[in-house]
Write a protein that holds these residues in place. Structure first.
Motif, mmCIF file in Angstrom:
data_model
loop_
_atom_site.group_PDB
_atom_site.id
_atom_site.type_symbol
_atom_site.label_atom_id
_atom_site.label_comp_id
_atom_site.label_asym_id
_atom_site.label_seq_id
_atom_site.Cartn_x
_atom_site.Cartn_y
_atom_site.Cartn_z
ATOM 1 N N ASP A 96 9.986 11.382 2.649
ATOM 2 C CA ASP A 96 9.952 11.155 4.096
ATOM 3 C C ASP A 96 10.526 9.804 4.500
ATOM 4 O O ASP A 96 10.863 9.592 5.666
ATOM 5 C CB ASP A 96 8.515 11.311 4.626
ATOM 6 N N ALA B 81 2.596 15.814 -0.157
ATOM 7 C CA ALA B 81 1.791 16.909 -0.716
ATOM 8 C C ALA B 81 2.514 18.253 -0.708
ATOM 9 O O ALA B 81 2.281 19.084 -1.583
ATOM 10 C CB ALA B 81 0.480 17.018 0.047
ATOM 11 N N ARG B 82 3.403 18.453 0.259
ATOM 12 C CA ARG B 82 4.017 19.789 0.356
ATOM 13 C C ARG B 82 4.886 20.115 -0.861
ATOM 14 O O ARG B 82 5.259 21.271 -1.051
ATOM 15 C CB ARG B 82 4.830 19.908 1.649
ATOM 16 N N SER C 19 -8.430 12.308 -6.930
ATOM 17 C CA SER C 19 -8.930 10.937 -6.785
ATOM 18 C C SER C 19 -10.302 10.870 -6.113
ATOM 19 O O SER C 19 -11.047 9.925 -6.340
ATOM 20 C CB SER C 19 -7.924 10.091 -6.018
ATOM 21 N N ARG D 256 -7.911 9.911 4.468
ATOM 22 C CA ARG D 256 -6.643 9.179 4.331
ATOM 23 C C ARG D 256 -5.859 9.199 5.633
ATOM 24 O O ARG D 256 -5.588 10.270 6.174
ATOM 25 C CB ARG D 256 -5.796 9.782 3.198
ATOM 26 N N ASP E 273 1.380 4.447 -0.879
ATOM 27 C CA ASP E 273 0.489 5.420 -1.515
ATOM 28 C C ASP E 273 1.283 6.561 -2.147
ATOM 29 O O ASP E 273 2.469 6.745 -1.868
ATOM 30 C CB ASP E 273 -0.504 5.951 -0.482
ATOM 31 N N LEU F 160 3.866 19.433 -4.023
ATOM 32 C CA LEU F 160 3.050 19.400 -5.242
ATOM 33 C C LEU F 160 3.008 20.721 -5.995
ATOM 34 O O LEU F 160 2.665 20.758 -7.168
ATOM 35 C CB LEU F 160 1.615 18.937 -4.927
ATOM 36 N N CYS G 186 -1.329 3.614 -4.629
ATOM 37 C CA CYS G 186 -2.748 3.837 -4.325
ATOM 38 C C CYS G 186 -2.908 5.258 -3.797
ATOM 39 O O CYS G 186 -1.931 5.941 -3.513
ATOM 40 C CB CYS G 186 -3.246 2.823 -3.293
ATOM 41 N N GLY G 187 -4.154 5.682 -3.675
ATOM 42 C CA GLY G 187 -4.414 6.996 -3.089
ATOM 43 C C GLY G 187 -4.528 8.110 -4.100
ATOM 44 O O GLY G 187 -5.100 7.941 -5.177
ATOM 45 N N SER G 188 -3.947 9.228 -3.765
ATOM 46 C CA SER G 188 -4.084 10.470 -4.529
ATOM 47 C C SER G 188 -3.725 10.307 -6.002
ATOM 48 O O SER G 188 -2.823 9.555 -6.358
ATOM 49 C CB SER G 188 -3.190 11.534 -3.891
ATOM 50 N N SER G 189 -4.430 11.079 -6.856
ATOM 51 C CA SER G 189 -4.224 10.995 -8.306
ATOM 52 C C SER G 189 -2.975 11.735 -8.765
ATOM 53 O O SER G 189 -2.655 11.717 -9.945
ATOM 54 C CB SER G 189 -5.442 11.596 -9.008
ATOM 55 N N ARG G 190 -2.273 12.373 -7.859
ATOM 56 C CA ARG G 190 -1.155 13.245 -8.223
ATOM 57 C C ARG G 190 -0.179 12.616 -9.229
ATOM 58 O O ARG G 190 0.506 11.646 -8.940
ATOM 59 C CB ARG G 190 -0.408 13.684 -6.962
ATOM 60 N N GLU G 191 -0.112 13.202 -10.398
ATOM 61 C CA GLU G 191 0.799 12.695 -11.425
ATOM 62 C C GLU G 191 2.245 13.051 -11.075
ATOM 63 O O GLU G 191 3.194 12.488 -11.614
ATOM 64 C CB GLU G 191 0.410 13.284 -12.786
ATOM 65 N N PHE H 186 -2.844 7.831 5.717
ATOM 66 C CA PHE H 186 -1.511 7.470 5.261
ATOM 67 C C PHE H 186 -0.444 8.114 6.155
ATOM 68 O O PHE H 186 -0.658 9.178 6.714
ATOM 69 C CB PHE H 186 -1.283 7.965 3.832
ATOM 70 N N ALA I 298 -1.474 18.110 4.240
ATOM 71 C CA ALA I 298 -0.581 19.082 4.875
ATOM 72 C C ALA I 298 0.089 19.975 3.837
ATOM 73 O O ALA I 298 1.282 19.853 3.570
ATOM 74 C CB ALA I 298 0.461 18.327 5.695
ATOM 75 N N MET I 299 -0.698 20.895 3.245
ATOM 76 C CA MET I 299 -0.072 21.785 2.262
ATOM 77 C C MET I 299 -0.678 23.185 2.243
ATOM 78 O O MET I 299 -0.490 23.931 1.306
ATOM 79 C CB MET I 299 -0.130 21.168 0.864
ATOM 80 N N ASN J 96 0.819 -1.216 0.000
ATOM 81 C CA ASN J 96 0.000 0.000 0.000
ATOM 82 C C ASN J 96 0.852 1.266 0.000
ATOM 83 O O ASN J 96 0.541 2.235 0.692
ATOM 84 C CB ASN J 96 -0.949 0.049 1.209
ATOM 85 N N ASP K 161 1.067 9.603 -1.549
ATOM 86 C CA ASP K 161 1.524 10.578 -0.538
ATOM 87 C C ASP K 161 2.934 10.224 -0.057
ATOM 88 O O ASP K 161 3.697 11.100 0.344
ATOM 89 C CB ASP K 161 0.575 10.600 0.668
ATOM 90 N N GLN K 162 3.255 8.925 -0.068
ATOM 91 C CA GLN K 162 4.624 8.509 0.276
ATOM 92 C C GLN K 162 5.549 8.803 -0.903
ATOM 93 O O GLN K 162 6.662 9.287 -0.720
ATOM 94 C CB GLN K 162 4.715 6.994 0.528
#
Ligand code: SF4
Lengths: 202, 471
Positions: A46, A27-28, B129, B428, A20, A30, A79-84, B430, B410-411, A18, A22-23
């Motif tokens: 991280d 997000a910071r 998503s 989430r 994701d 993006l 998995c998770g966020s759609s962030r390309e 995560f 967190a952004m 899993n 985010d790993q």
């Protein structure tokens, strides 16, 4: 995007089920522009780096694996966020292939759109590969898209499945938008039909 | 053979079919948030045009701090230029935009249904998503990546492989203080965080039919947490009541036409699904996640699982790692665990019904830990204030903020400090989602409020609730 036919490179085993997006990229990062010179460091940031920027005890910080361009992952990778941006971060680290038992659906598509080959092998095959790579650090794996085969770990060799449309997309490296613009006539015809069939929507 | 709800909408949107089985789908509407403002820059560089600006809607959410109301008050230059970039590009490309200064702005997945942008029977996408949320209205709605956003901007279409279909039958009557959030967490626990991969999920059954639109949106929102991009609920009278009169919904004669079409949408009785799963929720209690995947969850009155009880060595190792990261012990009861911060908000649970549920618990009580209440849109905020919910929260010592994604991600300034533990209504849990080394527990708004006023994970069913009508 570049066409993908075949890639050979050092493979790293990542035992993170899993894992994701985010790993893969927190997000910071993006909002950072793609040409940010720090971009390679955003990948798995991280897990790889402490808050002060020093390297953590993590497999990607170990000698042969630093230069890995093939990832052998665990189930539900991406998995998770759609962030390309997750794919961008991998590409910035010269990652060309990710092998996993399963992927997040959106991430899988994002990989294909950006010319990074996602390979689905069974959970057993992935575990076997990760195990081999741990015992033989620095092993180079080859992913051959034409033949749909992963090889290079001793006698181990695996065939993988990929949809013919995704395969074509990767092999040609063609821009999706250009491809679709060939359907301009169909789109216009649909829009015409839509004006009556979906008149309540206009 | 009959068709499923999903297939009916899909088939009505196929523009072309490629030789290798992909469909070119027409996109009726697309929502765009701040993190995608650069897609327009890319168009400017390539000289490509936006095909149908009239079908595009934009609003900032991810990068908007919740303690300001104007762009020039955003201190962080990256956040400011992102929010301003969306505004500039929306104007230049002629896209409908609800800017920070407009009360209609907010989280895309709250704004879309609220404005009637998402409607039954349409195909809708957004570069996020949790776009699965909108499927609660009976539409095909799914999250896409940045390249695909650009593709829609230029062609108003997308190439898609038709997913397999799964029906999740949720039956039984929900007990008091148990709702959509508990249902979806229980479902994810049942089918796993990857159980829906490759599927479009239709949520059906008596519990779904009895559920409010807000509850259905919460369920559909976390569809992606089960690995599926699409969640959908058959439109019914509840849906039509919700949609009617919304600004971008059909009205007059068009409303009647739409209604007739929408009534034909539900899956035919003889429609076949590739997979069916059932869950009886009559005994379901409030759910709380304990680990780093939404599948790692317990009912508040159940102990955290023990890795020693798991046969599969991989799963056992994963469980142990999650326990260590979350600083929890096998067999521990969450009711004995204290929390550092509470967050009520995010596209999962920031609608009016969610805020009412939290307020009913908060009324007459005091927050024991810092608690952030963040409405999903400016309009939700205004309605909550008209109902006096803001005063209830403030009297309880909770922070009442401006709309946005806030501490879900967190952004934007709202986040946990390293090692802190949250009770959060987001979607989430995560690692690092709410800040480096943050520890997130997902739960319902009522349960989050209960955690706030007790300082630990408490069973909200054991608290007496205020009757908000008398406030
Ligand atoms: S609230 Fe959270 S999950 Fe929802 S769109 Fe914003 S960041 Fe994404």
């Amino acid at each position: 995007m570049d066409a993908f036919t075949l890639h050979t490179g050092i493979a790293v085993p990542l035992d993170i089920p899993n894992c994701d997006t985010d790993q893969i990229i927190p997000a910071r990062f993006l909002r950072k522009p793609v040409d940010d010179p720090q971009y390679p460091r955003f990948f798995l940031a991280d897990l790889r780096f402490d808050t002060d920027g020093s390297e953590k005890d993590f497999i990607l910080n170990e000698a042969p694996f630093r230069n890995a361009s093939v990832i052998v992952a665990d189930r539900n990778w991406g998995c998770g966020s759609s962030r390309e941006n997750a794919v961008t971060a991998m590409l910035k680290n010269n990652v060309a292939v990710v092998i996993a038992p399963s992927f997040g659906d959106i991430h899988y598509n994002n990989c294909v759109k950006r010319g990074l080959l996602p390979v689905r092998l069974s959970a057993e095959e992935c575990a076997e590969l990760r195990d081999y790579l741990k015992r033989n650090p620095g092993t180079q794996l080859t992913a051959d898209l034409d033949d749909q085969v992963v090889s290079g770990a001793g006698n181990l060799s695996y065939r993988f499945e990929i949809s013919s449309s995704d395969k074509q997309r990767l092999l040609t490296g063609l821009d999706d938008v250009d491809l679709t613009l060939r359907y301009q006539g169909d789109i216009e015809a649909f829009e015409k039909r839509r004006e009556t069939e979906f008149d309540w929507l206009s | 053979m009959g068709k499923t709800l999903f297939e009916k909408i899909w088939d009505a949107h196929v523009v072309a079919q490629s030789d290798d089985g992909q469909a070119l789908l027409y996109i009726d509407r697309m929502l765009i948030h701040d993190l995608h403002y650069r897609r327009f820059d890319a168009l400017r560089e390539s000289g490509r045009k936006v095909r149908r600006p009239d079908l595009l809607f934009a609003t900032p959410d991810h990068s908007t701090p919740t303690d300001i109301t104007r762009i020039d008050q955003i201190e962080d230059p990256e956040m400011r230029s992102t929010v301003a970039g969306l505004e500039r590009n929306a104007r230049e490309f002629g896209v409908t935009h609800f800017p920070l200064s407009d009360p209609r702005h907010g989280i895309v997945h709250v704004v879309g249904p609220e404005q009637g942008i998402t409607l039954p029977g349409i195909v809708h996408v957004c570069g996020d998503s949790h776009t699965s949320t909108h499927g609660a209205l009976g539409c095909i709605s799914f999250g896409i990546g940045a390249s695909e956003v650009e593709h829609v901007l230029v062609t108003q279409t997308l190439w898609q492989q038709k997913p397999r279909t799964m029906r999740l039958n949720v039956d039984g009557q929900l007990g008091p203080q148990v709702g959509g959030k508990d249902v979806i967490i229980a479902l994810i626990r049942k089918i796993s965080a990857a159980g829906g991969a490759g599927y479009a999920i239709e949520y059906a059954g008596s519990a779904m039919q009895a559920m409010s639109m807000e509850g259905r949106m919460t369920v559909c929102n976390m569809t992606i947490e089960a690995g599926a991009r699409f969640g959908i609920v058959a439109p019914d009278e509840e849906t039509f009541r919700y949609v009617k009169g919304r600004p971008y919904a059909p009205s007059g004669d068009k409303w009647n036409t739409a209604l007739a079409r929408w009534r034909e949408l539900p899956s035919d009785p003889d429609a076949r699904f590739d997979r069916e799963v059932s869950l009886d929720v009559s005994r379901l209690g409030p759910m709380v996640t304990w680990g780093n995947s939404p599948e790692e969850a317990v009912q508040i009155d159940e102990p955290i699982p023990n890795p020693a009880d798991i046969d599969d060595p991989d799963r056992r190792a994963g469980l142990s790692a999650a326990l260590e990261y979350m600083d929890l012990k096998a067999g521990q009861m969450l009711a004995d665990v204290s929390v550092d911060k509470v967050f009520v908000g995010a596209c999962t649970n920031s609608r009016i019904e969610d805020l009412r549920a939290a307020a009913a618990v908060a009324k007459g009580r005091k927050a024991q830990v810092p608690t952030l209440i963040v409405p999903g849109s400016g309009l939700v905020k205004a309605q909550a204030e008209a109902e006096g919910l803001d005063r209830i929260f403030e009297e309880a010592g909770m922070l009442w903020r401006q709309p946005g994604c806030s501490m879900c991600v967190a952004m934007n300034g709202d986040m946990l400090s390293p090692g802190e533990r949250s009770a959060s209504t987001s979607n989430r849990n995560f690692r690092g989602r709410q800040g480096p080394q943050s520890r997130t527990h997902l739960l319902s708004p009522a349960m989050a409020a209960a955690a706030s006023v007790t300082g630990r994970f408490a069973d909200v069913r054991e608290l007496t609730l205020a009757n908000l009508d008398q406030s």
